[in-house]
Motif scaffolding. Structure first.
Motif, PDB file in Angstrom:
ATOM      1  N   VAL A   1      -6.112  75.441  64.947  1.00  0.00           N
ATOM      2  CA  VAL A   1      -5.923  76.800  65.456  1.00  0.00           C
ATOM      3  C   VAL A   1      -5.053  76.724  66.702  1.00  0.00           C
ATOM      4  O   VAL A   1      -5.272  75.891  67.579  1.00  0.00           O
ATOM      5  N   SER A   2      -4.053  77.601  66.752  1.00  0.00           N
ATOM      6  CA  SER A   2      -3.228  77.695  67.955  1.00  0.00           C
ATOM      7  C   SER A   2      -3.081  79.162  68.339  1.00  0.00           C
ATOM      8  O   SER A   2      -3.247  80.061  67.506  1.00  0.00           O
ATOM      9  N   ALA A   3      -2.786  79.396  69.609  1.00  0.00           N
ATOM     10  CA  ALA A   3      -2.528  80.746  70.107  1.00  0.00           C
ATOM     11  C   ALA A   3      -1.707  80.625  71.384  1.00  0.00           C
ATOM     12  O   ALA A   3      -1.873  79.666  72.144  1.00  0.00           O
ATOM     13  N   SER A   4      -0.822  81.572  71.586  1.00  0.00           N
ATOM     14  CA  SER A   4      -0.049  81.546  72.831  1.00  0.00           C
ATOM     15  C   SER A   4      -0.957  81.811  74.020  1.00  0.00           C
ATOM     16  O   SER A   4      -0.732  81.299  75.122  1.00  0.00           O
ATOM     17  N   GLU A   5      -2.024  82.583  73.768  1.00  0.00           N
ATOM     18  CA  GLU A   5      -2.975  82.873  74.852  1.00  0.00           C
ATOM     19  C   GLU A   5      -4.307  83.347  74.280  1.00  0.00           C
ATOM     20  O   GLU A   5      -4.345  84.103  73.308  1.00  0.00           O
ATOM     21  N   LEU A   6      -5.381  82.854  74.853  1.00  0.00           N
ATOM     22  CA  LEU A   6      -6.728  83.347  74.570  1.00  0.00           C
ATOM     23  C   LEU A   6      -7.289  83.918  75.858  1.00  0.00           C
ATOM     24  O   LEU A   6      -7.255  83.262  76.900  1.00  0.00           O
ATOM     25  N   ARG A   7      -7.843  85.123  75.769  1.00  0.00           N
ATOM     26  CA  ARG A   7      -8.528  85.749  76.897  1.00  0.00           C
ATOM     27  C   ARG A   7      -9.953  86.064  76.475  1.00  0.00           C
ATOM     28  O   ARG A   7     -10.161  86.750  75.477  1.00  0.00           O
ATOM     29  N   GLY A   8     -10.918  85.528  77.218  1.00  0.00           N
ATOM     30  CA  GLY A   8     -12.307  85.708  76.831  1.00  0.00           C
ATOM     31  C   GLY A   8     -13.195  86.144  77.977  1.00  0.00           C
ATOM     32  O   GLY A   8     -12.948  85.815  79.138  1.00  0.00           O
ATOM     33  N   GLU A   9     -14.248  86.868  77.622  1.00  0.00           N
ATOM     34  CA  GLU A   9     -15.291  87.261  78.565  1.00  0.00           C
ATOM     35  C   GLU A   9     -16.612  86.679  78.083  1.00  0.00           C
ATOM     36  O   GLU A   9     -16.963  86.815  76.915  1.00  0.00           O
TER      37      GLU A   9
ATOM     38  N   CYS B   1      -2.605  81.380  65.036  1.00  0.00           N
ATOM     39  CA  CYS B   1      -2.265  80.649  63.829  1.00  0.00           C
ATOM     40  C   CYS B   1      -3.442  79.758  63.457  1.00  0.00           C
ATOM     41  O   CYS B   1      -4.029  79.107  64.326  1.00  0.00           O
ATOM     42  N   GLN B   2      -3.797  79.760  62.168  1.00  0.00           N
ATOM     43  CA  GLN B   2      -4.813  78.850  61.656  1.00  0.00           C
ATOM     44  C   GLN B   2      -4.246  78.158  60.426  1.00  0.00           C
ATOM     45  O   GLN B   2      -3.647  78.802  59.565  1.00  0.00           O
ATOM     46  N   SER B   3      -4.428  76.836  60.360  1.00  0.00           N
ATOM     47  CA  SER B   3      -3.888  76.099  59.217  1.00  0.00           C
ATOM     48  C   SER B   3      -4.898  75.088  58.698  1.00  0.00           C
ATOM     49  O   SER B   3      -5.651  74.484  59.465  1.00  0.00           O
ATOM     50  N   VAL B   4      -4.905  74.934  57.365  1.00  0.00           N
ATOM     51  CA  VAL B   4      -5.757  73.956  56.693  1.00  0.00           C
ATOM     52  C   VAL B   4      -4.883  73.182  55.721  1.00  0.00           C
ATOM     53  O   VAL B   4      -4.235  73.775  54.854  1.00  0.00           O
ATOM     54  N   LYS B   5      -4.886  71.862  55.856  1.00  0.00           N
ATOM     55  CA  LYS B   5      -4.085  71.008  54.972  1.00  0.00           C
ATOM     56  C   LYS B   5      -4.943  70.550  53.799  1.00  0.00           C
ATOM     57  O   LYS B   5      -6.075  70.096  53.995  1.00  0.00           O
TER      58      LYS B   5
ATOM     59  N   GLN C   1      -6.205  73.708  69.079  1.00  0.00           N
ATOM     60  CA  GLN C   1      -7.597  73.380  68.832  1.00  0.00           C
ATOM     61  C   GLN C   1      -7.770  72.785  67.438  1.00  0.00           C
ATOM     62  O   GLN C   1      -7.158  73.255  66.473  1.00  0.00           O
ATOM     63  N   VAL C   2      -8.586  71.742  67.342  1.00  0.00           N
ATOM     64  CA  VAL C   2      -8.997  71.191  66.054  1.00  0.00           C
ATOM     65  C   VAL C   2     -10.480  71.484  65.899  1.00  0.00           C
ATOM     66  O   VAL C   2     -11.285  71.058  66.729  1.00  0.00           O
ATOM     67  N   ALA C   3     -10.849  72.227  64.868  1.00  0.00           N
ATOM     68  CA  ALA C   3     -12.216  72.722  64.722  1.00  0.00           C
ATOM     69  C   ALA C   3     -12.792  72.371  63.361  1.00  0.00           C
ATOM     70  O   ALA C   3     -12.068  72.044  62.412  1.00  0.00           O
TER      71      ALA C   3
END
Length: 203
Positions: A52-60, A93-97, A174-176
């Motif tokens: 999983v990738s993202a240009s930005e994560l904002r969390g509360e 973006c989420q990717s699975v190979k 992130q690798v999840a």
């Protein structure tokens, strides 16, 4: 690793690597904090990781602690569990190979300034990288006493944990092993099966 502490309760880390799984998690029967909710996924995981990738994560409402992801055959994987009450992910973006084949499934969402939005987000991860900023963070808190994240997101008694009021991670990679959310709104969803030369992961 910690660049600076800005004012009280505000910490900025560069290239934050979240692999905080206690060594005791793999000892004995490896039933790590089950009674205290240390297993994030309420389902058997596949055993395969995804990116999983993202240009930005904002969390509360952010918490993090060690846990176990378990497959249907009982195979267990020590993971870092991250919980966020409310999150926004930009350019997700989420990717699975597919193992042994030149095939990658990708999901893209949250572009053009309209982020993907999740609530009650719980992630079992192997690794996390990015430029991270936390506000009002507690590091080294007893994982069983965490209260800042989604309901029930806490670890084992006397295990390492941390929580903060907010978290911002830029250039997230992130690798999840699993993701769970109460709700997950994928704005501009684009799912594709990519084959051959186009079979590229998020990073």
């Amino acid at each position: 690793m910690q660049d600076r502490i800005e004012n009280r309760g505000r910490t900025r880390w560069r290239r934050f690597a979240a692999l905080m799984v206690p060594a005791t998690a793999v000892a004995g029967a490896i039933v790590f904090g089950m009674a205290n909710g240390a297993i994030a996924a309420s389902f058997a995981v596949s055993g395969q990781t995804f990116k999983v990738s993202a240009s930005e994560l904002r969390g509360e409402g952010f918490v993090q602690y060690g846990g176990i992801a378990e497959e249907s055959d009982g195979t267990k994987h020590p993971v870092a569990v991250s919980g966020i009450r409310n999150a926004k992910l930009y350019d997700l973006c989420q990717s699975v190979k597919v193992p042994g084949a030149p095939v990658v499934l990708t999901i893209n969402a949250g572009g053009v300034g309209k982020p993907a939005v999740a609530s009650g987000l719980l992630i079992d991860m192997d690794s996390l990288q990015g430029d991270a900023e936390f506000k009002n963070i507690n590091i080294g808190q007893d994982a069983a006493t965490l209260t800042g994240g989604p309901e029930g997101a806490k670890g084992d008694k006397k295990a390492f944990g941390q929580q903060s009021d907010t978290v911002v991670i830029k250039d997230l990679k992130q690798v999840a092993r699993s993701t769970h959310a109460g709700t997950f709104t994928l704005t501009g969803l684009d799912l594709r099966v990519n084959v051959g030369a186009d079979a590229k992961e998020c990073f």
